[in-house]
Structures are given as structure tokens and as C-alpha cells.
Design a protein around this motif. Structure first.
Motif, short mmCIF file in Angstrom:
data_model
loop_
_atom_site.label_atom_id
_atom_site.label_comp_id
_atom_site.label_asym_id
_atom_site.label_seq_id
_atom_site.Cartn_x
_atom_site.Cartn_y
_atom_site.Cartn_z
N ILE A 490 0.85 -1.19 0.00
CA ILE A 490 0.00 0.00 0.00
C ILE A 490 0.88 1.24 0.00
O ILE A 490 1.85 1.35 0.76
CB ILE A 490 -0.92 0.00 1.23
N GLN A 491 0.56 2.19 -0.86
CA GLN A 491 1.34 3.42 -1.01
C GLN A 491 0.69 4.54 -0.20
O GLN A 491 -0.28 5.17 -0.62
CB GLN A 491 1.44 3.79 -2.49
N ARG A 492 1.25 4.80 0.96
CA ARG A 492 0.66 5.77 1.89
C ARG A 492 0.66 7.18 1.31
O ARG A 492 -0.31 7.92 1.47
CB ARG A 492 1.42 5.76 3.21
N LYS A 493 1.77 7.58 0.68
CA LYS A 493 1.84 8.95 0.17
C LYS A 493 0.80 9.18 -0.92
O LYS A 493 0.13 10.22 -0.94
CB LYS A 493 3.23 9.25 -0.37
N LYS A 494 0.65 8.21 -1.81
CA LYS A 494 -0.35 8.35 -2.86
C LYS A 494 -1.75 8.40 -2.25
O LYS A 494 -2.61 9.17 -2.69
CB LYS A 494 -0.24 7.19 -3.85
N LEU A 495 -1.97 7.59 -1.23
CA LEU A 495 -3.26 7.59 -0.54
C LEU A 495 -3.51 8.94 0.14
O LEU A 495 -4.61 9.50 0.04
CB LEU A 495 -3.30 6.46 0.47
N ALA A 496 -2.48 9.47 0.80
CA ALA A 496 -2.63 10.77 1.47
C ALA A 496 -2.93 11.87 0.46
O ALA A 496 -3.80 12.73 0.70
CB ALA A 496 -1.35 11.09 2.25
N ASP A 497 -2.21 11.86 -0.66
CA ASP A 497 -2.46 12.87 -1.70
C ASP A 497 -3.88 12.74 -2.26
O ASP A 497 -4.56 13.74 -2.51
CB ASP A 497 -1.44 12.72 -2.82
N MET A 498 -4.31 11.49 -2.46
CA MET A 498 -5.63 11.24 -3.02
C MET A 498 -6.73 11.74 -2.08
O MET A 498 -7.69 12.40 -2.51
CB MET A 498 -5.79 9.73 -3.26
N ALA A 500 -6.36 13.99 0.30
CA ALA A 500 -6.29 15.45 0.45
C ALA A 500 -7.02 16.14 -0.70
O ALA A 500 -7.74 17.13 -0.49
CB ALA A 500 -4.82 15.90 0.48
N THR A 501 -6.88 15.58 -1.92
CA THR A 501 -7.59 16.13 -3.06
C THR A 501 -9.10 15.95 -2.90
O THR A 501 -9.88 16.84 -3.21
CB THR A 501 -7.12 15.41 -4.35
N ARG A 502 -9.47 14.79 -2.37
CA ARG A 502 -10.90 14.53 -2.14
C ARG A 502 -11.46 15.50 -1.12
O ARG A 502 -12.57 16.01 -1.29
CB ARG A 502 -11.06 13.09 -1.65
N ALA A 503 -10.68 15.80 -0.07
CA ALA A 503 -11.15 16.74 0.96
C ALA A 503 -11.35 18.14 0.39
O ALA A 503 -12.31 18.85 0.73
CB ALA A 503 -10.17 16.76 2.12
N LEU A 504 -10.44 18.54 -0.50
CA LEU A 504 -10.59 19.84 -1.14
C LEU A 504 -11.84 19.90 -1.99
O LEU A 504 -12.53 20.91 -2.06
CB LEU A 504 -9.35 20.14 -1.99
N GLY A 505 -12.14 18.76 -2.66
CA GLY A 505 -13.33 18.71 -3.50
C GLY A 505 -14.60 18.78 -2.69
O GLY A 505 -15.60 19.34 -3.13
N ASP A 506 -14.53 18.19 -1.47
CA ASP A 506 -15.71 18.25 -0.60
C ASP A 506 -15.95 19.67 -0.09
O ASP A 506 -17.06 20.04 0.22
CB ASP A 506 -15.53 17.30 0.60
#
Length: 506
Positions: A490-498, A500-506
């Protein structure tokens, strides 16, 4: 040639393949689940030498990169050994890395020729830099020319890291360190010519290539190679092909545990062990797997820079310590303080390794190479942990992945393990997100088994009970899948970036 269990291997991959072919001849070495014909030691040697001569006739010089863009299978295996026998730096391209990373690797390695699979032609065209061209299919029919002379110190393999904190780094292994990667595996797991391994991990990743492929070369046993992991075929393949051991990653172990199929009595009777590596295995998952399937799991730890294995638990009936990837086997391990002095038992520090399986360098990156080694030759792993009085290492997390909340370090792994305590959790990963109050806050994401009714609030309550409110995640996202690298990690950094982008969209 020295026996694999006596000392690190001497010579080159070509030496070892030639000896296995002379000693074992028509005995099967590598088999394939996709229907391709078996490869005997002699036939692998013959095709590897013929294609290596073809590459040499094209004008390839010793040590230059040969790019390989091929999925698991007979063609990829033959290409790997052809490049190694020819004296070229085989550059395994991670097909799942994304076009930007592939383009970078193909350009950075300065390859002039590439071996490209039929299904990778479009991807190759989209990522191919100027000056790189695919190889002709009739390599083994080209001029028969002498092969380059080889030594154990010559470059053998170039493999790129995931590049989660910047551009990928090109890890260079010599013939010596590449063979040592197979030897540490064979030594730790007592592999012999009577064993048959099962490889479902991509050989463009260090685990599949060194543990499985090189482990087979050193031990003289057999290897069953699958294009990829299949939950529905895993146990049936093991039974049908008389597999005695397998090497997987924690996410695969969790998916098998949550699957509906069980190994047959015949499969269990022939299996000696399963091997877990690439990331930490949650103790609850390991215990549940062994209880259900009756197959011991040997937790290990490795890096691309160490030709895979650097730590391993011993085989039963010797003591395995659940939650630890084991002890050093075939190399040295120490725990270092920030000032590079040696930590005491049970004192946390950075895990460091020294031994025959350690890389030569990062290609064209002397600064990164220099920064990765201590003055007395220890390779810094970037992992935090401690060692107990018996020499078992316990990993607490990656230095670069620590969550620093209000000045306190929180290891994502301890949050992961709390989440895995719930039987419905298949995958879990904790990571940091920015926080105005504490600097960073703890967030996590999970995937759940079908039909689960567990809620994010339930999982937060479990973490709070086990870890306390300060370390418990503020939010737990339930997702269909978590981003993973080629090995299934599991790629934590990619997950965190993903997220964070989702939170901005919300």
C-alpha cells in the motif's frame, strides 16, 4: 562453486546457470501457469546464451542497460537470463508505475535497446525516449559471437524505487549482490532441489526477482511463475503443481484470509511455509491465517537496495516472533542512533544493514549513494525499529512516514494494526493530513469484506480503545481499494495525496 548454505555465492549469474545446466540438465527449473512450456536448466541456458550472443552481435557493450518491459512469463524470464548472461545491466521496468515514471526510467538508464511484450507495445510507444528501439524477435538467430567476459563485481541489475518522495532512484546490483539476494532466501528457508516455489509477484520488483527467481537458481529447485496473483486459482495451483513454498505480501495474505476458498489436505501436506515481505504483516492477520489454513507464515523484511531479504524469522519449529520480521540471515543488522552510534537492545533507532546482498550504488546519483551509507559501510534503511536481546528486530515505521502530531511521533503501523484487529478489515493504512491545531492529524483508510456493516465510527472506537484518543484517527475512510505498488504494498503517500484532493473537493 561454493554450496549455497556455506558462504555467499561466488562467480556470476552466467556461472551459476551454466553449472545448474551441467549438473541438472533436463530437470525442470521454471514452470508457468499460463500454459507456456516448461523450461529445463539446459534449455534455459541454451536460449539465454543464444540471445545474449544476439545482443552482443547488435553491438551492446558490457554493462550497458537493457530495458525490459514484459509481464511475468516465460519470455520475460528468458530475457532476464539472456541479459544477465550477456553481461548487460538488465533494467526491469515497473509496468504499473505510470507513464511519467516509466519515461523517466527509460531515459535515465540510457538504454539503446528494449525487450517489449506484445501487450506493452502501446505503453512503450507512449513512454519511449529518442534513441531507444525495440529489439528484433530473431535474436537467437543472429551472429554467434563470443560473450563479454564477466566478473562478480560487474553490473547485473538496475531496478528503480517507487519514487514516493521524489524522482525514482536507480538501484544497481552486481552479479555478486544479485546472487546473494537469492542465497539469503535459500539459506533462511532451507531451500533445496526438492522444493518448488510459487511466484505471484511481478519479477520487475525485487521480491519476485531475487527471492523467487534467484532463490530457485541458487537452490537448484523449481519455481512456478504466475502472470499475477489470482485469489480463485491460488490454492488449486499449489495443489496441482506440488508447490512447497510461496512468497507473497501482506495484502495478498489478507485477501486469501477473507476469500471463500481453503487449501485441500494435499496442498497443506506438501506446503512447508508461506513467506511474507515488502511491508509489515499485522499480527492479527498472521494469527488468523495460520489458524484457518494451517500453513505457517514466515515474516521477513527486505529492500530493493538489499536484493530483497535482510531479515527473516526462522522456520518452524524454531521460535518465530509474531510482529517481528526476524533476525539477520546472511548479512549484519544494527540499530543506529541519530549520531550513528549503536543503540542498546530495545532502544529505537534506524535499522541499518551490511552484507554481500547490498547494492553497489544509485545510478548517476553519487550524492544519494553517499548519503545512504555510514562511513563504516552500513546502509541506512530509512526504517525505525529496535532489536531485542535475542536479535529479533521490531519495525515501528518509516522515518518519512511518521505522523508528527503536536510534536509527538506516531507510527502509522500501530494504527494499521489496531484497524486490522477487526475481522472485516481487508486492507488498512494510516497517514498524516495537515492540521491547524497539531500540525498533523491521524487519518486512515480501509477496505472491508463484502457485506460488512462496520462503520468508520466503530473503527475509530477500536483504535481509541487500543491506542488512546490522541493516536486514534480522526477520520477513517472506507474505500473500494487502496493504491498499491507493483508488489502489492500500500502506497501511503499516494493515498494521502488522493484523500487530500478529495477533501478539497468536498
Amino acid at each position: 562453486m561454493i554450496a549455497f548454505n556455506a558462504a555467499p555465492p561466488q562467480g556470476t549469474v552466467r556461472d551459476w546457470l551454466d553449472q545448474q545446466a551441467s549438473t541438472r540438465g533436463d530437470q525442470i527449473a521454471y514452470r508457468f501457469t499460463d500454459g507456456a512450456a516448461d523450461l529445463s536448466w539446459a534449455s534455459l541456458r541454451d536460449v539465454a546464451h543464444a540471445r545474449a550472443q544476439g545482443l552482443t552481435a547488435l553491438g551492446m557493450t558490457k554493462g550497458e542497460s537493457l530495458a525490459v518491459m514484459m509481464p511475468n512469463g516465460r519470455a520475460a524470464l528468458e530475457t532476464l537470463f539472456a541479459g544477465l548472461c550477456g553481461g548487460f545491466r538488465v533494467t526491469m521496468i515497473n509496468l504499473a508505475a505510470g507513464n511519467d515514471a516509466i519515461t523517466y526510467a527509460l531515459k535515465h538508464c540510457e538504454a539503446r535497446f528494449a525487450c517489449v511484450g506484445a501487450d506493452q507495445q502501446v505503453q512503450f510507444a507512449a513512454t519511449c525516449p529518442d534513441g531507444l528501439r525495440p529489439l528484433p524477435e530473431n535474436l537467437d538467430l543472429m551472429a554467434q559471437v563470443p560473450l563479454h567476459p564477466l566478473s562478480s563485481a560487474d553490473d547485473a541489475l538496475l531496478m528503480y524505487t517507487s519514487g514516493t518522495t521524489g524522482q525514482p532512484k536507480g538501484v544497481v546490483h552486481s552479479h555478486s549482490s544479485l546472487l546473494a539476494g537469492g542465497w539469503t532466501t535459500a539459506r533462511a528457508h532451507a531451500l533445496t532441489e526438492h522444493d518448488c516455489g510459487y511466484c505471484v509477484l511481478p519479477i520487475c520488483h525485487i521480491n519476485g526477482l531475487c527471492v523467487s527467481v534467484m532463490g530457485c537458481l541458487i537452490s537448484g529447485g523449481q519455481l512456478l511463475l504466475a502472470p499475477k496473483f489470482s485469489n480463485s486459482q491460488f490454492w488449486s495451483d499449489i495443489e496441482a503443481q506440488a508447490v512447497t513454498w510461496f512468497s507473497v505480501v501482506p495484502t495478498i495474505i489478507s485477501h486469501l484470509l477473507h476469500g471463500s476458498q481453503d487449501p485441500s489436505a494435499a496442498a497443506k501436506s506438501q506446503l512447508r511455509f508461506g513467506r511474507s515481505a515488502s511491508s509489515a504483516l499485522a499480527p492479527e492477520v498472521q494469527t488468523a491465517f495460520e489458524s484457518r489454513f494451517g500453513v505457517p507464515i514466515i515474516e521477513t523484511m527486505g529492500m530493493t537496495e538489499t536484493a530483497a531479504q535482510m531479515l527473516s524469522n526462522p522456520l518452524p519449529p524454531a521460535a518465530r516472533k509474531i510482529g517481528s520480521p526476524g533476525v539477520a540471515m546472511g548479512n549484519e543488522i544494527t540499530i543506529l542512533r541519530p549520531d550513528l552510534s549503536v543503540a542498546d537492545d530495545h532502544e529505537q533507532g534506524e535499522i541499518a544493514i551490511r552484507g554481500p546482498n547490498v547494492m553497489k550504488e544509485y545510478l548517476k546519483n553519487p550524492d544519494a549513494t553517499r548519503a545512504s551509507f555510514t562511513p563504516d559501510g552500513w546502509l541506512l534503511s530509512g526504517d525505525l525499529g529496535h532489536r531485542d536481546e535475542d536479535g529479533y528486530v521490531f519495525v515501528t515505521g518509516r522515518l518519512k512516514e511518521l505522523i508528527i502530531k503536536g510534536g509527538e511521533n506516531i507510527a502509522p503501523r500501530e494504527v494499521d494494526e489496531a484497524l486490522y484487529a477487526h475481522a472485516d478489515v481487508i486492507e488498512a493504512a494510516a497517514f498524516a493530513q495537515p492540521c491547524a491545531t497539531y500540525g498533523e492529524r491521524v487519518v486512515a483508510a480501509v477496505t472491508l469484506c463484502a457485506g460488512s456493516t462496520v462503520t468508520s465510527a466503530d473503527l475509530i472506537d477500536i483504535c481509541t480503545h487500543r491506542l488512546g484518543a490522541f493516536k486514534a484517527p480522526d477520520t477513517v475512510y472506507v474505500l473500494k481499494d487502496l493504491p498499491k505498488g507493483p508488489s502489492g504494498k500500500i502506497q501511503r503517500k499516494k493515498l494521502a495525496d488522493m484523500m487530500a484532493t478529495r477533501a478539497l473537493g468536498d
